[in-house]
Design a protein around this motif. Structure first.
Motif, short mmCIF file in Angstrom:
data_model
loop_
_atom_site.label_atom_id
_atom_site.label_comp_id
_atom_site.label_asym_id
_atom_site.label_seq_id
_atom_site.Cartn_x
_atom_site.Cartn_y
_atom_site.Cartn_z
N ALA A 140 23.30 27.36 -2.32
CA ALA A 140 22.72 28.80 -2.07
C ALA A 140 21.98 28.93 -0.99
N ALA A 141 21.56 30.11 -0.33
CA ALA A 141 20.85 30.49 1.12
C ALA A 141 19.65 30.35 0.57
N ASN A 142 19.55 30.79 -0.63
CA ASN A 142 17.82 31.05 -1.20
C ASN A 142 17.63 30.83 -2.64
N PRO A 143 17.80 29.46 -3.09
CA PRO A 143 18.03 28.99 -4.60
C PRO A 143 16.85 29.62 -5.05
N ILE A 144 17.04 29.95 -6.41
CA ILE A 144 15.81 30.32 -7.11
C ILE A 144 15.37 28.75 -7.77
N LYS A 145 14.16 29.07 -7.73
CA LYS A 145 13.31 27.76 -8.26
C LYS A 145 13.25 27.81 -9.76
N ILE A 146 13.56 26.87 -10.52
CA ILE A 146 13.36 27.07 -12.21
C ILE A 146 12.35 25.93 -12.53
N GLN A 147 11.59 26.34 -13.42
CA GLN A 147 10.64 25.67 -14.01
C GLN A 147 10.65 25.37 -15.51
N ASP A 148 10.49 24.30 -16.09
CA ASP A 148 11.00 24.27 -17.64
C ASP A 148 9.35 24.37 -18.36
N LEU A 149 9.41 25.00 -19.42
CA LEU A 149 8.23 24.94 -20.24
C LEU A 149 8.39 24.39 -21.60
N SER A 150 9.54 23.65 -21.93
CA SER A 150 9.77 23.54 -23.22
C SER A 150 8.75 22.42 -23.74
N PHE A 151 8.06 21.40 -23.06
CA PHE A 151 7.18 20.46 -23.46
C PHE A 151 5.80 21.25 -23.70
N ARG A 152 5.51 22.41 -23.22
CA ARG A 152 4.16 23.25 -23.38
C ARG A 152 4.44 24.44 -24.01
N ASP A 153 4.65 25.48 -23.36
CA ASP A 153 4.52 26.72 -23.91
C ASP A 153 5.79 27.04 -24.77
N GLY A 154 6.76 26.30 -24.55
CA GLY A 154 7.97 26.52 -25.49
C GLY A 154 7.71 26.12 -27.03
N HIS A 155 7.15 24.99 -27.21
CA HIS A 155 6.77 24.81 -28.78
C HIS A 155 5.45 25.39 -29.22
N GLN A 156 4.54 25.53 -28.16
CA GLN A 156 3.39 26.38 -28.55
C GLN A 156 3.75 27.78 -29.03
N SER A 157 4.67 28.44 -28.57
CA SER A 157 5.24 29.77 -28.76
C SER A 157 5.90 29.68 -30.37
N LEU A 158 6.68 28.55 -30.33
CA LEU A 158 7.70 28.99 -31.43
C LEU A 158 7.17 28.10 -32.77
N PHE A 159 6.60 26.91 -32.52
CA PHE A 159 5.97 25.96 -33.84
C PHE A 159 4.68 25.53 -33.37
N ALA A 160 3.73 26.55 -33.30
CA ALA A 160 2.25 26.28 -33.14
C ALA A 160 1.93 25.20 -32.51
N THR A 161 2.51 24.69 -31.42
CA THR A 161 2.18 23.53 -30.31
C THR A 161 2.19 22.14 -31.05
#
Length: 643
Positions: free
Chosen positions: A23-44
């Motif tokens: 891609a000419a301008n690739p979008i940068k993707i960050q993963d939150l599974s190890f912090r905000d993901g489980h904080q949001s779904l099962f109380a951290t």
């Protein structure tokens, strides 16, 4: 190759790998599974041991960065999981050496719920860096960037990445109005530019951003800065996928997502659909979907089953558009519901949601993000339960008093002067609010911390933990060094435990388990929760097999000097008006107290509540200890009234 006006590659077919152009301008993707993901779904409650099996796999994906720490993790790990928060960074770094780590830092609040002194902030940030943190996403709940200054200096001195945050909030369903409008956000971005940040995050903690609003906002931001822009939003309202796509069209540089099993609901969009949707465009991420689906499968089979008992959402829908109306982040909603349940007042939760915008306005229309979301939420609960008329503010939390004094910084709008006057009446620091940077008036704390914790802390990391959480931190250090046993409910759950619990539930539903009490020692009575309903059953001990049944067993009994039901509740009995945890007693047995004196502090939903005696007299018996949990109307201590 030719792209259309939307940046989509004009090809009849794009094979996934062989013909995939860079891609000419690739979008940068960050993963939150190890912090905000489980904080949001099962109380951290995600444990380090359940991150290790997929850590190396995630490290191979090529994410721009992975969020591994911050937010509520520091609190939850030492309080509920019996884990050393510092050890998580060190451990994950061993398995993930390629991908930068980032954390969520609450500015002068650090990872707590009040503003700490500058020496505590400096010590925490330095130790975070020393333990392996690379990128610091730093926000202030009031968007008062003066609260960044101390943390930012340490980060810059260590040549680490400092990401400044603008907390996104609204008072209307869409961007506009007199408070949070385009000018507000552009001015905040300019302030961050002047601050010298390395990147800027638009942090939408409640899922309020609509697609066209973020499109317009990113377009306008791009006109005034070349600093990379990161969009962080939650899926709560259902608009997040759409918002991310419009932000990408507008030129956003970085977006936050989770791997499938940790995505959606009050969490974040999943990365998989985003990767496939951008395939072959000039914003193609370049990430390998096959690697991510392998991770997803492993998470689904080996990790998520251990945490399903923490999902208390009874709805089938994964979106809640009501968040647009009450502006309340998902984590705050669950806190409010749990608090009202504990008060036997869940039937009044609608009163809380109705009153919350009014309390928020009284307190300066502040953004609803940790810790101000808890400050507004708990005060609203207090007003609903204890006020005899609207606006009485009969029970004002310590944090509201601190907010009114200015210890959290400058509020978006002026605080209601009547509420401020009530809050600051008799306030120890003075009844006139400050206008300076809050951290500048706070006395250094670390020397006192070292003296108080003594030999219990073996290094600076232990000392900083104690500085942030004196009560629960002290308890954790005793667990850590074997001075007290780790409670059963703190210990981790295994897949074997999950299997046995499922077996128990199936037997309960099929009628194979009896609910009759008896003298049979081969049976053990316990409670089983099925679809939110509680069943008391007698379980064959052969089925228990040593499994950790913390998710289905009765709650741990609180440590008490005697059973509450035996203590009585006479005129001098000081009762807990709310469920929570004892932080400290302000008196000792034999002390003389006057009516109106604060005698004990109870923490509820992370907020401090000063409990006063209504009678003058001598402190008789203190019923509990610091760190003990309490239910509503538990006797905290006895004051023998004066004759």
């Amino acid at each position: 190759m030719k792209y259309d006006k939307h940046g989509v590659l004009e090809m009849t077919q794009v094979k996934y790998e062989a013909d995939r152009p860079k891609a000419a301008n690739p979008i940068k993707i960050q993963d939150l599974s190890f912090r905000d993901g489980h904080q949001s779904l099962f109380a951290t409650r995600g444990r380090t041991e359940d991150m290790i099996p997929v850590a190396e796999m995630i490290d191979e994906v090529g994410f721009h960065a992975v969020e591994t720490w911050g937010g509520a993790t520091f609190d939850t790990m030492h309080r509920f999981l019996g884990e050393d928060p510092w050890e998580r960074i060190r451990t994950l770094k061993k398995y993930m050496p390629k991908t930068p780590f980032f954390m969520l830092l609450r500015g002068q609040n650090v990872v707590g719920y009040r503003n700490y002194s500058d020496d505590v902030v400096k010590a925490f940030v330095q130790r975070s860096i020393d333990n392996g943190m690379d990128i610091f996403r730093c926000f202030d709940a009031l968007n008062d960037f003066r609260n960044f200054e101390t943390a930012a200096q340490v980060i810059k001195d260590n040549k680490k990445h400092f990401q400044g945050v603008v907390c996104y909030t609204l008072t209307e369903p869409r961007l506009g109005g007199e408070v949070y409008n385009m000018d507000y956000y552009l001015n905040k971005v300019r302030e961050l530019e002047d601050f010298g940040v390395d990147s800027i995050c638009i942090k939408d903690m409640a899922g309020l951003i609509s697609p066209y609003d973020i499109y317009n906002l990113i377009r306008e931001i791009k006109k005034i800065t070349d600093t990379p822009i990161n969009l962080h939003t939650h899926f709560t309202s259902g608009m997040a996928d759409l918002a991310i796509f419009k932000a990408i069209e507008a030129g956003v540089d970085i977006v936050d997502t989770c791997i499938g099993p940790y995505a959606y609901r009050t969490s974040h969009p999943a990365c998989e659909p985003l990767i496939m949707s951008l395939l072959g465009t000039n914003r193609d991420s370049g990430l390998d979907i096959k690697k991510i689906t392998d991770i997803s499968d492993k998470m689904e089979e080996e990790i998520i089953p251990k945490y399903r008992h923490l999902d208390n959402n009874p709805k089938y829908g994964i979106t809640d558009i009501n968040v647009i109306l009450h502006q309340t982040p998902g984590g705050m909603i669950s806190n409010l519901v749990n608090q009202m349940k504990a008060m036997d007042a869940l039937d009044r939760i609608d009163e809380v949601f109705k009153l919350l915008p009014k309390v928020r306005k009284d307190l300066g229309n502040i953004p609803l993000v940790t810790p101000t979301s808890q400050i507004v939420g708990v005060q609203t609960v207090n007003n609903v339960l204890f006020d005899s008329y609207e606006g009485e503010y009969a029970k004002i939390t310590q944090e509201v008093k601190d907010l009114c004094y200015g210890l959290y910084g400058e509020t978006t709008e002026p605080i209601n002067p009547e509420v401020r006057a009530k809050a600051l009446k008799g306030y120890p620091r003075g009844e006139e609010p400050i206008t300076v940077r809050p951290g500048s008036i706070l006395e250094p704390e670390m020397d006192q911390v070292k003296e108080k914790v003594g030999d219990l802390a073996k290094d600076i990391d232990d000392q900083v933990l104690f500085a942030l959480y004196p009560v629960t931190g002290k308890r954790f250090l005793k667990w850590k060094y074997g001075l007290e046993p780790i409670p059963e409910e703190v210990k981790p759950k295994t897949m074997e435990d999950v299997k046995k619990e499922k077996e128990l539930i199936e037997k309960a539903l099929s009628g194979e388990l009896t609910s009759k009490k008896g003298g049979d020692e081969s049976m053990e009575e316990m409670e089983v929760f099925v679809d939110g309903e509680k069943f008391t059953v007698s379980v064959p001990t052969s089925l228990m097999g040593g499994a950790s049944m913390s998710s289905t067993a009765m709650p741990r009994k609180r440590k008490k000097k005697e059973k509450q039901e035996d203590s009585g509740a006479g005129k001098g009995s000081i009762l807990a008006p709310i469920p929570g945890m004892i932080v400290e007693y302000k008196v000792k047995e034999g002390d003389k107290v006057n009516a109106g004196d604060v005698v004990v502090v109870v923490e509820a939903m992370k907020m401090m509540n000063n409990i006063e005696t209504k009678v003058s007299g001598i402190v008789g018996e203190i019923k509990l200890d610091s760190g003990d949990s309490v239910a509503k109307n538990d006797v905290l201590l006895i004051v023998e009234p004066e004759e």
